[in-house]
Design a protein around this motif. Structure first.
Motif, PDB file in Angstrom:
ATOM      1  N   ALA A  76       4.479  36.122  -0.697  1.00 26.31           N
ATOM      2  CA  ALA A  76       3.204  36.408  -0.047  1.00 26.31           C
ATOM      3  C   ALA A  76       2.034  35.929  -0.902  1.00 26.31           C
ATOM      4  O   ALA A  76       1.085  35.322  -0.387  1.00 26.31           O
ATOM      5  N   ARG A  77       2.117  36.180  -2.189  1.00 25.62           N
ATOM      6  CA  ARG A  77       1.039  35.742  -3.076  1.00 25.62           C
ATOM      7  C   ARG A  77       0.927  34.226  -3.080  1.00 25.62           C
ATOM      8  O   ARG A  77      -0.168  33.666  -3.133  1.00 25.62           O
ATOM      9  N   THR A  78       2.073  33.550  -3.021  1.00 31.21           N
ATOM     10  CA  THR A  78       2.058  32.089  -2.969  1.00 31.21           C
ATOM     11  C   THR A  78       1.414  31.598  -1.676  1.00 31.21           C
ATOM     12  O   THR A  78       0.602  30.660  -1.682  1.00 31.21           O
ATOM     13  N   ASP A  79       1.748  32.220  -0.544  1.00 31.20           N
ATOM     14  CA  ASP A  79       1.162  31.838   0.741  1.00 31.20           C
ATOM     15  C   ASP A  79      -0.354  32.050   0.754  1.00 31.20           C
ATOM     16  O   ASP A  79      -1.104  31.234   1.287  1.00 31.20           O
ATOM     17  N   ILE A  80      -0.801  33.166   0.167  1.00 29.92           N
ATOM     18  CA  ILE A  80      -2.228  33.445   0.108  1.00 29.92           C
ATOM     19  C   ILE A  80      -2.937  32.418  -0.763  1.00 29.92           C
ATOM     20  O   ILE A  80      -4.018  31.917  -0.416  1.00 29.92           O
ATOM     21  N   LEU A  81      -2.333  32.093  -1.892  1.00 32.22           N
ATOM     22  CA  LEU A  81      -2.910  31.088  -2.785  1.00 32.22           C
ATOM     23  C   LEU A  81      -2.987  29.732  -2.092  1.00 32.22           C
ATOM     24  O   LEU A  81      -3.984  29.005  -2.225  1.00 32.22           O
ATOM     25  N   ASN A  82      -1.943  29.386  -1.338  1.00 36.24           N
ATOM     26  CA  ASN A  82      -1.951  28.122  -0.598  1.00 36.24           C
ATOM     27  C   ASN A  82      -3.073  28.092   0.427  1.00 36.24           C
ATOM     28  O   ASN A  82      -3.738  27.072   0.619  1.00 36.24           O
ATOM     29  N   LEU A  83      -3.284  29.212   1.115  1.00 35.99           N
ATOM     30  CA  LEU A  83      -4.363  29.298   2.100  1.00 35.99           C
ATOM     31  C   LEU A  83      -5.716  29.089   1.438  1.00 35.99           C
ATOM     32  O   LEU A  83      -6.558  28.329   1.944  1.00 35.99           O
ATOM     33  N   LEU A  84      -5.930  29.738   0.299  1.00 36.85           N
ATOM     34  CA  LEU A  84      -7.201  29.595  -0.412  1.00 36.85           C
ATOM     35  C   LEU A  84      -7.411  28.163  -0.882  1.00 36.85           C
ATOM     36  O   LEU A  84      -8.514  27.622  -0.789  1.00 36.85           O
ATOM     37  N   ARG A  85      -6.337  27.541  -1.372  1.00 35.50           N
ATOM     38  CA  ARG A  85      -6.445  26.149  -1.828  1.00 35.50           C
ATOM     39  C   ARG A  85      -6.817  25.223  -0.689  1.00 35.50           C
ATOM     40  O   ARG A  85      -7.701  24.374  -0.813  1.00 35.50           O
ATOM     41  N   CYS A  86      -6.132  25.411   0.442  1.00 38.71           N
ATOM     42  CA  CYS A  86      -6.420  24.561   1.608  1.00 38.71           C
ATOM     43  C   CYS A  86      -7.858  24.749   2.073  1.00 38.71           C
ATOM     44  O   CYS A  86      -8.545  23.772   2.380  1.00 38.71           O
ATOM     45  N   CYS A  87      -8.319  25.979   2.126  1.00 37.43           N
ATOM     46  CA  CYS A  87      -9.684  26.256   2.579  1.00 37.43           C
ATOM     47  C   CYS A  87     -10.704  25.647   1.630  1.00 37.43           C
ATOM     48  O   CYS A  87     -11.713  25.073   2.062  1.00 37.43           O
ATOM     49  N   LEU A  88     -10.450  25.757   0.327  1.00 41.99           N
ATOM     50  CA  LEU A  88     -11.388  25.214  -0.657  1.00 41.99           C
ATOM     51  C   LEU A  88     -11.409  23.695  -0.609  1.00 41.99           C
ATOM     52  O   LEU A  88     -12.461  23.068  -0.645  1.00 41.99           O
TER      53      LEU A  88
END
Length: 342
Positions: free
Chosen positions: A293-305
């Motif tokens: 879950a933490r990896t998925d959240i980090l991926n989402l933040l990276r994509c958004c940024l």
């Protein structure tokens, strides 16, 4: 008659405590449950059966969180419902749907982890995305049908205390006999049964992990802490409310002392407010502790940024998001074999 004359209601506590609790829960719960829904959706697409229960749990918490402004308005007016009767019915319906779908899905999650870790090969046919989806639909239908009684009855009442002109929404005092019987059924099926399942499953999981020679002591300590946090969270959020509800359901139909009824009602309202903390605890304990879950959240933040950068860099940004998503499949496979996600 004398009891009615002496009746006095001070709504100061309601006016300040409940808006503070509900406001805090709403501000924290809505964003983290939205994130939890996103993470769950990703894992459902990867055929993770546990994610189906997590999605339903987050959805139940989110639906309750978005109606909290209505309960804040109710409390701010001193337990006086100033909105429409239909809106009272709808708010009460979603509140009780959250209480008992949450406890049901927490029990489902515990049972799924028990089968995965204690009987990893024996019950594989019960741990599929299809079975989880069927169970989730059944839970939603059963709870929706059972709580639909709220939508079929008048749920706004005059406060029996004659020193106020307040209109109570759904919860009133004294309880009628049929309401007391309904509450007793809720306590047994919606609280005691899930609690028994959770305690049994996590006790067995802990025993299995403790006896597993392949699990290092540090990992065992982490699992023991997580199990304790999950169990304590469930007990803190739901036990005080159901204990007071049990006392009310036994005593109120036989009591005519309005002062005593009013005091009990006050305590009941306070415990009811603190059940909302469950909407914060659920995503933290069941979603954010997972490495996946933490990896998925980090991926989402990276994509958004990255997607907010100038257009010239966008092809590289999309490639990065794509590669991150692909690498996530490996993390998902690995984490499914770990005991961290309970």
């Amino acid at each position: 008659m004398n009891n009615t004359v002496k009746c006095h209601d001070d709504h100061t506590l309601d006016k300040y405590l409940f808006p503070f609790v509900y406001g805090t829960v709403m501000v924290i719960s809505i964003p983290i449950n939205c994130i939890s829904l996103y993470v769950s959706c990703i894992q459902v697409r990867k055929k993770n059966e546990l994610a189906v229960y997590l999605f339903s749990l987050s959805l139940a918490d989110l639906l309750y969180s978005v109606i909290l402004p209505l309960w804040i308005d109710y409390a701010w007016n001193g337990d006086n419902w100033t909105l429409s009767a239909r809106l009272c019915q709808f708010s009460a319906f979603l509140t009780y749907m959250n209480f008992y779908t949450s406890t049901a899905f927490l029990a489902c999650i515990s049972l799924d982890r028990y089968l995965a870790l204690v009987h990893p090969l024996k019950f594989q046919h019960l741990r599929t995305r299809r079975i989880s989806l069927i169970v989730s639909i059944i839970v939603w239908l059963l709870e929706g049908t059972f709580n639909s009684v709220i939508l079929m009855n008048k749920e706004v009442f005059n406060d029996p205390c004659n020193s106020t002109n307040h209109i109570l929404c759904y919860d009133k005092y004294p309880l009628e006999w049929w309401q007391a019987q309904l509450n007793l059924f809720r306590i047994c099926s919606g609280y005691l049964l899930p609690l028994a399942i959770i305690l049994f499953c996590y006790h067995k999981i802990y025993q299995a992990v403790r006896c597993n020679q392949a699990t290092v002591n540090e990992e065992k300590k982490k699992i023991r802490k997580l199990i304790l946090n999950i169990t304590v969270s469930f007990i803190i959020c739901f036990t005080p409310y159901h204990v007071v509800l049990l006392i009310r359901s036994i005593k109120e139909p036989q009591t005519s002392n309005l002062q005593l009824l009013q005091s009990m009602y006050k305590i009941y309202r306070i415990t009811q407010a603190f059940t909302s903390l469950n909407c914060i605890a659920d995503p933290i304990l069941y979603c954010f502790v997972s490495e996946t879950a933490r990896t998925d959240i980090l991926n989402l933040l990276r994509c958004c940024l990255y997607l907010q950068k100038p257009e010239g860099n966008q092809p590289e940004e999309h490639a990065l998001c794509s590669s991150v998503t692909k690498s996530n499949a490996l993390v998902t496979y690995r984490s499914s074999c770990e005991t961290e996600t309970l």
